[in-house]
Scaffold this active site. Structure first.
Site, PDB file in Angstrom:
ATOM      1  N   CYS A 164       0.816  -1.216   0.000  1.00  0.00           N
ATOM      2  CA  CYS A 164       0.000   0.000   0.000  1.00  0.00           C
ATOM      3  C   CYS A 164       0.849   1.265   0.000  1.00  0.00           C
ATOM      4  O   CYS A 164       0.355   2.337  -0.366  1.00  0.00           O
ATOM      5  CB  CYS A 164      -0.943  -0.002   1.201  1.00  0.00           C
ATOM      6  SG  CYS A 164      -2.147  -1.348   1.150  1.00  0.00           S
ATOM      7  N   ASN A 222      -0.865  -2.718  -7.101  1.00  0.00           N
ATOM      8  CA  ASN A 222      -0.840  -3.473  -5.854  1.00  0.00           C
ATOM      9  C   ASN A 222      -2.255  -3.619  -5.306  1.00  0.00           C
ATOM     10  O   ASN A 222      -2.869  -2.616  -4.929  1.00  0.00           O
ATOM     11  CB  ASN A 222       0.029  -2.768  -4.813  1.00  0.00           C
ATOM     12  CG  ASN A 222      -0.143  -3.359  -3.424  1.00  0.00           C
ATOM     13  OD1 ASN A 222       0.389  -4.424  -3.124  1.00  0.00           O
ATOM     14  ND2 ASN A 222      -0.918  -2.693  -2.563  1.00  0.00           N
ATOM     15  N   GLU A 223      -2.771  -4.831  -5.289  1.00  0.00           N
ATOM     16  CA  GLU A 223      -4.072  -5.121  -4.656  1.00  0.00           C
ATOM     17  C   GLU A 223      -5.160  -4.132  -5.092  1.00  0.00           C
ATOM     18  O   GLU A 223      -6.020  -3.742  -4.299  1.00  0.00           O
ATOM     19  CB  GLU A 223      -3.955  -5.093  -3.131  1.00  0.00           C
ATOM     20  CG  GLU A 223      -3.148  -6.223  -2.553  1.00  0.00           C
ATOM     21  CD  GLU A 223      -3.281  -6.313  -1.036  1.00  0.00           C
ATOM     22  OE1 GLU A 223      -4.029  -5.510  -0.441  1.00  0.00           O
ATOM     23  OE2 GLU A 223      -2.626  -7.181  -0.443  1.00  0.00           O
TER      24      GLU A 223
END
Length: 508
Positions: free
Chosen positions: A106, A234-235
């Protein structure tokens, strides 16, 4: 410390280390003139100090400005200036990692568009770098920046895997509300795409003929870093906003640097709409590799040993970038570590699909954690590797590069028994060594018979071979278990009893 006299004549500046009211080290520096000046000194402590404060006191008259106050130990990993804490870095290096992903999940795509991690602000002189808070709520000085990350990878002998935002911020950004995803305006995207391309040039470009390669050389690294992988996203919430920007970046990278392996994303789960859409994009656009993330219960790992067996053998490769077993209370113990060992055995069996994997999160300072479990805990005095760390270390140190087909026959009809056992056999083509990994997640020992007759060329005329046995075992809730080693003899056929709750590794 950087200092600048604003008013008055100034004087000396006293720098002290103070713990519990006692000065344990002290020195003085000559006051600066009207321009900023970098001043350095070596402090020698006369006592241990694990929670001291640094105290900077101007002793003259007037006003003085202070900036970039930094305190480092003399001994850093590999003796690097602005280097890493030696014991922490060595604990990571002992894993013998094949790659390192950075700067983190994150952190990369940030808490809002203004907080997206900008690699260009993390290289060059420390005083010129731009610090900022991150999505996890703590401060980043950027003293540990991309230059240091790449250098650390080189020092460990592993591949760097920098991860860059896919033109969107985290969907959980505080400035837009949970589930809302901000995208860089499309008229600004060419500039952002160029930043991504510039990173590859900075890492790999010629020190004389490329702009960013020259800058790398000026920083002290004329040789290229030989970057092979780059992560995009990312995610992320796989939305239209994401998709448009993501594919724009991927297309630009592959057009200019076709040999760079691009690692995309399939969201934060092992199923659901983001996962399905992320994999559809990978298939439709032939993206090299997809970064999967999932944290699961022990039961999930036990009953999903065949998770990657059904994956397309001709599609994108898998990078399992974040995974761990989570139980109530989030401990890192024998149970969770053995579940992860089960999963590693399954990934080795599917090594033609799963190219890379990394446990997460990696590091946590005691009493300063928002997330558990982590692989390595530490405080100001010591490093505390977990049980899970030792599973990763054994598998990283004895991973091999060729899978040897093996079968596991269990003289027990119950499915639950069979699924708590696993075996994986691999060979290192460079050394010729063979590694047999065996996991027993049952609460009782299991008597096994190993048939190594397929390795008969290894035995030749010998009746047995020397081998090294590594065993990690303990009670299911044991958080302090450590592997034990012993020398053994192995025969083409021999008996081996797997202890209850154990991970065994035989090195032949």
């Amino acid at each position: 410390v950087f200092a600048k006299q604003l008013e008055g004549k100034g004087g000396k500046i006293r720098v002290s280390l103070v713990q519990d009211g006692r000065v344990v080290a002290q020195t003085t520096l000559k006051a600066p003139k009207s321009d900023w000046k970098k001043m350095t000194a070596v402090l020698k402590a006369d006592a241990d100090a694990d929670h001291a404060s640094i105290k900077v006191e101007p002793l003259g008259t007037g006003k003085v400005a202070l900036d970039m106050i930094s305190l480092f130990p003399q001994q850093t990993f590999k003796g690097r200036k602005n280097g890493l804490r030696a014991d922490l870095a060595q604990t990571l290096a002992d894993l013998k990692p094949k790659f390192m992903r950075f700067p983190g999940g994150c952190v990369a795509h940030g808490d809002g568009l203004h907080n997206i991690y900008n690699w260009k602000e993390t290289i060059g002189p420390l005083e010129a770098r731009k610090p900022q808070r991150n999505l996890w709520g703590y401060h980043q000085t950027k003293g540990l920046g991309y230059y240091e990350y790449f250098q650390f990878c080189e020092d460990m002998g592993c591949e760097p895997l920098p991860v860059l935002a896919a033109g969107v911020s985290c969907q959980n950004s505080s400035d837009r509300g949970h589930g809302q995803q901000g995208g860089i305006p499309m008229d600004k995207m060419p500039e952002y795409v160029q930043d991504v391309l510039d990173l590859i040039e900075w890492a790999n470009g010629d020190a004389k003929t490329t702009k960013w390669g020259k800058l790398r050389a000026e920083q002290g690294h004329p040789a290229p870093f030989n970057l092979k992988y780059i992560g995009i996203g990312n995610e992320d919430l796989i939305s239209k906003t994401f998709e448009e920007r993501y594919l724009m970046i991927v297309k630009a990278v592959k057009e200019k640097y076709p040999d760079i392996v691009v690692c995309g994303t399939s969201g934060p789960w092992s199923e659901g709409s983001d996962y399905e859409t992320g994999w559809r994009l990978a298939k439709d656009h032939k993206i090299d590799m997809i970064d999967e993330h999932y944290y699961q219960t022990p039961g999930w790992f036990i009953y999903h040993q065949d998770y990657y067996d059904q994956y397309d053998r001709n599609g994108s490769k898998v990078y399992l970038g974040e995974y761990a077993a989570h139980t109530p209370g989030r401990p890192n113990n024998i149970e969770t570590a053995l579940c992860e060992a089960l999963h590693i055995c399954g990934m080795e069996r599917n090594g033609d699909v799963v190219a890379m994997s990394s446990y997460a999160p990696l590091l946590a300072k005691e009493h300063h954690t928002q997330w558990n479990p982590d692989m390595i805990y530490f405080n100001n005095k010591e490093v505390k590797p977990t049980v899970g760390y030792y599973v990763q270390k054994l598998c990283g140190n004895y991973c091999g590069d060729e899978y040897i087909e093996s079968t596991l026959s269990v003289n027990e009809g119950r499915k639950g028994v069979r699924e708590r056992l696993a075996v994986s056999t691999v060979r290192d083509s460079k050394t010729g060594k063979v590694y047999i990994k065996m996991v027993n997640l049952l609460n009782h020992p299991v008597k096994g018979k190993l048939d190594l007759s397929s390795l008969k060329d290894r035995f030749g005329e010998a009746q047995s071979l020397d081998a090294r046995l590594h065993v990690l075992t303990g009670n299911w809730d044991d958080r302090n278990a450590r592997p034990k080693e012993s020398d053994i003899k192995v025969k083409p056929e021999f008996d081996y009893e797997l202890p209850a709750y154990s991970f065994s590794l035989i090195e032949i």
